[in-house]
Design a protein around this motif. Structure first.
Motif, PDB file in Angstrom:
ATOM      1  N   ALA A   1      52.878  37.529  40.147  1.00 61.67           N
ATOM      2  CA  ALA A   1      51.940  37.600  41.267  1.00 61.67           C
ATOM      3  C   ALA A   1      50.759  38.460  40.817  1.00 61.67           C
ATOM      4  CB  ALA A   1      52.624  38.236  42.469  1.00 61.67           C
ATOM      5  N   GLN A   2      49.540  37.918  40.959  1.00 64.41           N
ATOM      6  CA  GLN A   2      48.360  38.641  40.478  1.00 64.41           C
ATOM      7  C   GLN A   2      47.336  38.789  41.601  1.00 64.41           C
ATOM      8  OE1 GLN A   2      47.234  36.923  36.359  1.00 64.41           O
ATOM      9  NE2 GLN A   2      47.881  35.184  37.580  1.00 64.41           N
ATOM     10  N   THR A   3      46.612  39.902  41.581  1.00 62.87           N
ATOM     11  CA  THR A   3      45.482  40.054  42.509  1.00 62.87           C
ATOM     12  C   THR A   3      44.287  40.667  41.767  1.00 62.87           C
ATOM     13  OG1 THR A   3      46.217  42.232  43.189  1.00 62.87           O
ATOM     14  CG2 THR A   3      46.924  40.411  44.565  1.00 62.87           C
ATOM     15  N   TRP A   4      43.111  40.207  42.156  1.00 64.80           N
ATOM     16  CA  TRP A   4      41.849  40.784  41.654  1.00 64.80           C
ATOM     17  C   TRP A   4      41.127  41.308  42.891  1.00 64.80           C
ATOM     18  CZ3 TRP A   4      44.173  36.536  39.696  1.00 64.80           C
ATOM     19  CH2 TRP A   4      44.323  36.438  38.310  1.00 64.80           C
ATOM     20  N   GLU A   5      40.605  42.473  42.792  1.00 64.55           N
ATOM     21  CA  GLU A   5      40.014  43.057  43.990  1.00 64.55           C
ATOM     22  C   GLU A   5      38.705  43.760  43.662  1.00 64.55           C
ATOM     23  OE1 GLU A   5      42.844  45.422  46.080  1.00 64.55           O
ATOM     24  OE2 GLU A   5      41.522  45.720  47.802  1.00 64.55           O
ATOM     25  N   TRP A   6      37.729  43.454  44.486  1.00 64.80           N
ATOM     26  CA  TRP A   6      36.445  44.193  44.437  1.00 64.80           C
ATOM     27  C   TRP A   6      36.216  44.742  45.833  1.00 64.80           C
ATOM     28  CZ3 TRP A   6      36.930  39.042  43.192  1.00 64.80           C
ATOM     29  CH2 TRP A   6      36.690  38.669  41.885  1.00 64.80           C
ATOM     30  N   GLY A   7      36.193  45.975  45.982  1.00 64.43           N
ATOM     31  CA  GLY A   7      35.966  46.548  47.310  1.00 64.43           C
ATOM     32  C   GLY A   7      36.957  45.945  48.292  1.00 64.43           C
ATOM     33  N   GLY A   8      36.468  45.228  49.253  1.00 64.60           N
ATOM     34  CA  GLY A   8      37.369  44.648  50.262  1.00 64.60           C
ATOM     35  C   GLY A   8      37.746  43.205  49.975  1.00 64.60           C
ATOM     36  N   VAL A   9      37.191  42.631  48.876  1.00 63.43           N
ATOM     37  CA  VAL A   9      37.468  41.214  48.572  1.00 63.43           C
ATOM     38  C   VAL A   9      38.662  41.133  47.628  1.00 63.43           C
ATOM     39  CG1 VAL A   9      36.495  39.066  47.677  1.00 63.43           C
ATOM     40  CG2 VAL A   9      35.016  40.742  48.800  1.00 63.43           C
ATOM     41  N   LYS A  10      39.558  40.240  47.986  1.00 65.23           N
ATOM     42  CA  LYS A  10      40.778  40.154  47.169  1.00 65.23           C
ATOM     43  C   LYS A  10      41.083  38.681  46.848  1.00 65.23           C
ATOM     44  CE  LYS A  10      44.620  42.762  48.066  1.00 65.23           C
ATOM     45  NZ  LYS A  10      45.871  43.080  48.812  1.00 65.23           N
TER      46      LYS A  10
ATOM     47  N   ALA B   1      36.887  43.372  38.063  1.00 66.54           N
ATOM     48  CA  ALA B   1      37.679  43.637  39.266  1.00 66.54           C
ATOM     49  C   ALA B   1      38.893  44.492  38.932  1.00 66.54           C
ATOM     50  CB  ALA B   1      38.148  42.306  39.856  1.00 66.54           C
ATOM     51  N   ASP B   2      39.449  45.129  39.949  1.00 58.85           N
ATOM     52  CA  ASP B   2      40.732  45.830  39.759  1.00 58.85           C
ATOM     53  C   ASP B   2      41.830  44.756  39.727  1.00 58.85           C
ATOM     54  OD1 ASP B   2      39.324  48.115  39.894  1.00 58.85           O
ATOM     55  OD2 ASP B   2      39.854  48.572  41.996  1.00 58.85           O
ATOM     56  N   TYR B   3      42.686  44.893  38.748  1.00 55.37           N
ATOM     57  CA  TYR B   3      43.699  43.836  38.525  1.00 55.37           C
ATOM     58  C   TYR B   3      45.108  44.409  38.735  1.00 55.37           C
ATOM     59  CZ  TYR B   3      46.437  40.380  35.873  1.00 55.37           C
ATOM     60  OH  TYR B   3      47.360  39.447  35.473  1.00 55.37           O
ATOM     61  N   ASP B   4      45.898  43.706  39.539  1.00 52.15           N
ATOM     62  CA  ASP B   4      47.307  44.082  39.750  1.00 52.15           C
ATOM     63  C   ASP B   4      48.206  42.910  39.363  1.00 52.15           C
ATOM     64  OD1 ASP B   4      46.751  46.507  40.674  1.00 52.15           O
ATOM     65  OD2 ASP B   4      47.244  46.137  42.788  1.00 52.15           O
TER      66      ASP B   4
ATOM     67  N   PRO C   1      61.954  44.345  37.291  1.00 54.18           N
ATOM     68  CA  PRO C   1      60.620  44.229  37.873  1.00 54.18           C
ATOM     69  C   PRO C   1      59.639  45.141  37.134  1.00 54.18           C
ATOM     70  CG  PRO C   1      62.064  45.515  39.293  1.00 54.18           C
ATOM     71  CD  PRO C   1      62.890  45.098  38.132  1.00 54.18           C
ATOM     72  N   CYS C   2      58.470  44.593  36.825  1.00 47.77           N
ATOM     73  CA  CYS C   2      57.451  45.361  36.101  1.00 47.77           C
ATOM     74  C   CYS C   2      56.104  45.160  36.776  1.00 47.77           C
ATOM     75  CB  CYS C   2      57.338  44.883  34.655  1.00 47.77           C
ATOM     76  SG  CYS C   2      58.509  45.668  33.580  1.00 47.77           S
ATOM     77  N   ALA C   3      55.254  46.146  36.654  1.00 45.41           N
ATOM     78  CA  ALA C   3      53.925  46.013  37.259  1.00 45.41           C
ATOM     79  C   ALA C   3      52.880  46.507  36.270  1.00 45.41           C
ATOM     80  CB  ALA C   3      53.859  46.814  38.550  1.00 45.41           C
TER      81      ALA C   3
END
Lengths: 552, 301
Positions: free
Chosen positions: A303-312, A389-392, A538-540
């Motif tokens: 599961a991945q997310t990219w985030e800029w400010g409030g946009v995800k 972007a911030d990446y999780d 589980p890894c992050a």
């Protein structure tokens, strides 16, 4: 008891012809399976033909089963007032006991008794026989339970057939409805819904049968059936809770302890891959550190997310493991040399397929290479490149322990036999510099696998369960077989597979080019390796401002 | 003691009545004929008694047990034979007997052999290959060979040749005579049961019109013929089948009480010759059927 025995004997006498036909179909199926295992098929076409005959026998067996159950019940009809037995000194309970005894002998004991020599002949141990018997009984129940419920509510074979067709038609029609399909494939609860609806259906059938034998109140029996079918549909559509987590906990309890806290993800790089006429992809390469050297990794979902400010942006991704993670532990298990920190050697010797698109990639200086490739809209990529972007990333890494099932010098007719697991080398062909090996495998094919226990064709759970290697111990190299064809047949919980594998010559990095090893195909040994799933970790990975590079 | 006793027993099928408010009594040791035409409710009544149908209202006691609770213990003492029963056609007579025997601890091998001989049954022929008469005899054998305490018959001999019926009834008589056996036979006509019957119940449109001993019935029914009755006051209200020609008057007296009744006749037909004749059960039944009414003793009283 004497009376019950008397009724059972009478039923057997009356239905001996149908029982004989039923026995014949079961036996024929098993004989065809034995023919396949012992090399009756010379090529895949013949394998396929024998498999079709086996399937035909299975179909006829099931059909005869439905006929047999109805005939068994209709020997003493429970509907109407004309049956002669109704005013004889037999109670509903005695008759039910007699019918269950008779049906138990024919529909449970007989198939198990016929399959037992087949299982023993295939080297099944107690554990496999237990599992195979349980699965056989479950399959028989799928025939017996609905057949019994309808037979007790009908007074003749014609009505029974009509209602059986109506019931199956309703079931099939309902399962084809889009809302039902959606409900049955809802993540987390799908399995619970499936099992729960089966349980409700089985309980309904049991209530209907008991009602008919004990009270012969058909109206109430039909009402019970309708109510139960409604309950079944409700369980399949609506049940909201996931009950399988209890089973999963049991599975987890059997796993090996691994130093999970030492396993970490480290970002290597993220790059954009552009290909003509395709959506661009974003590949994030990482190294997994801290994996015990004797365990191999297997990819799963991320599961991945990219985030800029409030946009995800959220995107799932498929994990790919580099060669190092998949081959080095196997080489260790085979007792072959595993050079440390030499990516070129791994890529040359481990024969990771080129088409997987992993060769030529960066092999991490330490740890195991892992990447996630995600199709991405160009507009998003442009923004990511312009404004990182911030990446999780959250993944669940599956760890497998390779185990060598058996080794055999490579020659036609050679066999690997370990308990219930059999491999016969049916054919060898030289195709250019590659070797093509045809194998006929047989082993348990129960779908009810114990967590972490080897059951022939593989371990419980997904993953690369079985692999074949050609090893040359003198030179210390190994070539992994690429599957060209795998034709599978199932005969009484024994899986028989016609498998064609291609082994390519290992290559070495000499003078700046890949060079195939000469004479590699001498003194080869075929090794079968199975991978036991031992843990799920589980890894992050969290990266602030993920920089992207363009693929060259 | 009554082996069968029903109280306000009703059974209906949707809107239609099968039987209604039935109060039937069959004393131990009696041979009771449940008479009635087609659709009178005989089969419904016997099926309720045998727990093949559940009563809609009221209750039926069979061997002292509620018919809904009849179990193996009671059925081991009851022989039931009905016209619409389906015998196991794929069996031979011998196989059928072998199948039935273990169910009954009181099965009498000697009686079985005797009845086999009496009925001249072909032991090794399948039931589907023998005549209906033979099949009924075989069925009767399976019902009688365990010396049941109670035999319930539902039109078992309908449509059979008279000699076959006579043979069956003789078999039944043999068993009834040998032991303490009570019989309830639902039939549409008296026929061969005449000499055996001790009690009669008459069903009409689901209602019990009569339930009386044969002895009483025979005692109170007379076929009367009057000759030379030139002037008379016409038939009395209870008389059945009144027939008046110039030469003679004939009627059935359903309430004959000896000298008292004969005096009443003489007063009604002064100077005429009155001859009264006892009637058979069959004649009494036919007389009531033809007249379309039943005269009970109590009603007249």
């Amino acid at each position: 008891m004497k009376l019950i025995g008397h009724i059972v004997k009478k039923d057997f006498r009356e239905l001996s012809g149908t029982v004989a036909i039923y026995t014949l179909f079961i036996a024929a199926k098993l004989v065809l399976g034995a023919l396949l295992v012992h090399g009756a098929a010379a090529d895949p076409a013949m394998f396929s033909r024998i498999q079709s005959y086996g399937n035909l026998c299975l179909g006829l067996e099931v059909l005869t089963g439905y006929v047999l159950v109805a005939a068994w019940v209709h020997e003493h009809p429970l509907i109407g007032t004309r049956a002669e037995w109704m005013t004889r000194p037999i109670s509903g309970g005695q008759l039910l006991a007699a019918k269950l005894c008779g049906l138990g002998l024919v529909m449970a004991v007989l198939p198990l008794a016929l399959a037992l020599p087949w299982w023993l002949g295939n080297g099944y141990g107690v554990h496999e026989i237990e599992r195979a018997a349980a699965e056989t009984l479950l399959r028989q129940a799928v025939v017996v339970v609905p057949a019994l419920a309808l037979a007790v509510l009908t007074d003749g074979f014609d009505r029974y057939v009509i209602w059986l067709l109506v019931l199956f038609g309703l079931g099939f029609g309902a399962s084809m409805l889009p809302p039902v399909r959606a409900a049955m494939s809802t993540p987390d609860v799908a399995v619970t819904r499936e099992w729960l609806s089966l349980a409700v259906a089985a309980a309904t059938a049991l209530f209907v049968v008991a009602n008919q034998f004990f009270t012969r109140r058909t109206g109430r029996g039909v009402a019970l059936l309708c109510f139960g079918l409604g309950g079944t549909a409700l369980a399949a559509w609506w049940w909201p809770h996931d009950l399988t987590r209890f089973a999963r906990r049991t599975a987890e309890a059997t796993w090996e302890s691994v130093p999970a806290d030492q396993i970490t993800l480290v970002l290597e790089r993220a790059r954009v891959i552009r290909r003509p006429n395709r959506e661009p992809e974003l590949r994030v390469a990482m190294a997994v550190r801290g994996v015990p050297p004797d365990l191999k990794l297997h990819g799963g979902r991320a599961a991945q997310t990219w985030e800029w400010g409030g946009v995800k942006i959220e995107r799932p991704g498929e994990l790919h493991i580099e060669n190092f993670g998949t081959v080095a532990p196997v080489l260790r298990a085979l007792g072959l040399r595993v050079p440390q920190m030499d990516p070129a050697w791994f890529q040359a010797n481990a024969e990771r397929p080129l088409r997987a698109g992993l060769l030529g990639q960066l092999i991490p200086p330490e740890g195991v290479g892992l990447s996630v490739q995600t199709p991405m809209r160009p507009a998003y990529l442009a923004r990511m490149q312009h404004e990182p972007a911030d990446y999780d990333l959250a993944v669940s890494l599956e760890l497998f322990r390779p185990e060598v099932i058996g080794e055999e010098p490579l020659r036609t007719g050679g066999r690997i036999d370990r308990g219930r697991d059999h491999v016969r080398i049916a054919r060898l062909e030289q195709v250019g510099s590659a070797l093509r090996v045809t194998l006929v495998e047989s082993g348990p094919a129960v779908s009810w696998k114990s967590p972490g226990r080897y059951v022939g064709t593989g371990f419980a759970g997904e993953g690369p369960e079985v692999e074949y290697f050609l090893t040359n111990r003198a030179r210390g190299n190994a070539s992994r077989g690429q599957e060209l064809l795998a034709q599978r047949a199932r005969f009484g919980t024994v899986a028989i597979t016609w498998r064609v594998l291609e082994f390519r010559a290992p290559r070495e990095w000499i003078g700046g080019a890949w060079v195939e090893l000469q004479g590699w195909d001498q003194n080869l040994t075929l090794a079968k390796v199975a991978n036991r799933r031992v843990a799920e970790v589980p890894c992050a990975l969290q990266v602030e401002s993920l920089p992207l590079t363009e693929d060259k | 003691m009554n082996l069968i006793e029903t109280r306000k027993l009703s059974r209906w099928y949707g809107m239609a009545d099968g039987v209604h408010g039935l109060a039937l009594v069959v004393p131990q040791g009696s041979m009771c004929l449940l008479l009635g035409g087609s659709g009178a409710g005989k089969s419904t009544a016997t099926k309720v008694l045998m727990n093949l149908l559940r009563p809609s209202e009221g209750e039926a006691l069979v061997l002292g047990v509620d018919s809904r609770r009849l179990g193996p213990g009671e059925f081991a003492q009851i022989g039931y034979l009905a016209e619409d029963q389906t015998p196991p056609m794929h069996l031979t007579v011998r196989e059928w007997l072998n199948d039935c025997r273990p169910f009954y601890p009181t099965w009498d091998g000697g009686l079985e052999q005797m009845l086999l001989k009496q009925f001249a049954l072909p032991l090794d022929r399948k039931l589907r290959l023998i005549s209906r008469g033979m099949r009924v005899k075989a069925a009767l054998l399976t019902v009688l060979a365990f010396r049941p305490k109670l035999v319930v018959l539902d039109e078992p001999f309908a449509g059979l040749e008279p000699p076959v019926v006579a043979e069956c009834v003789r078999g039944l008589a043999t068993v009834a005579a040998a032991g303490d056996c009570t019989v309830l036979a639902a039939v549409s006509e008296v026929g061969e049961f005449e000499p055996l019957a001790t009690r009669v119940a008459l069903l009409d449109q689901g209602r019990l019109r009569l339930n009386e001993s044969v002895e009483d019935l025979r005692a109170r029914f007379r076929q009367v013929e009057v000759k030379g009755a030139e002037a008379h006051a016409g038939p009395a209200a209870d008389w059945l089948e009144w027939e008046d020609t110039r030469e003679r008057v004939r009627f059935v007296e359903p309430l004959y009480e000896g000298e008292v009744t004969e005096r009443a006749w003489r007063e009604r037909f002064p100077g005429a010759a009155v001859a009264a004749q006892a009637m058979t059960l069959r004649e009494i039944h036919l007389s009531m059927m033809r007249a379309g009414r039943v005269v009970k003793k109590a009603e007249a009283a």
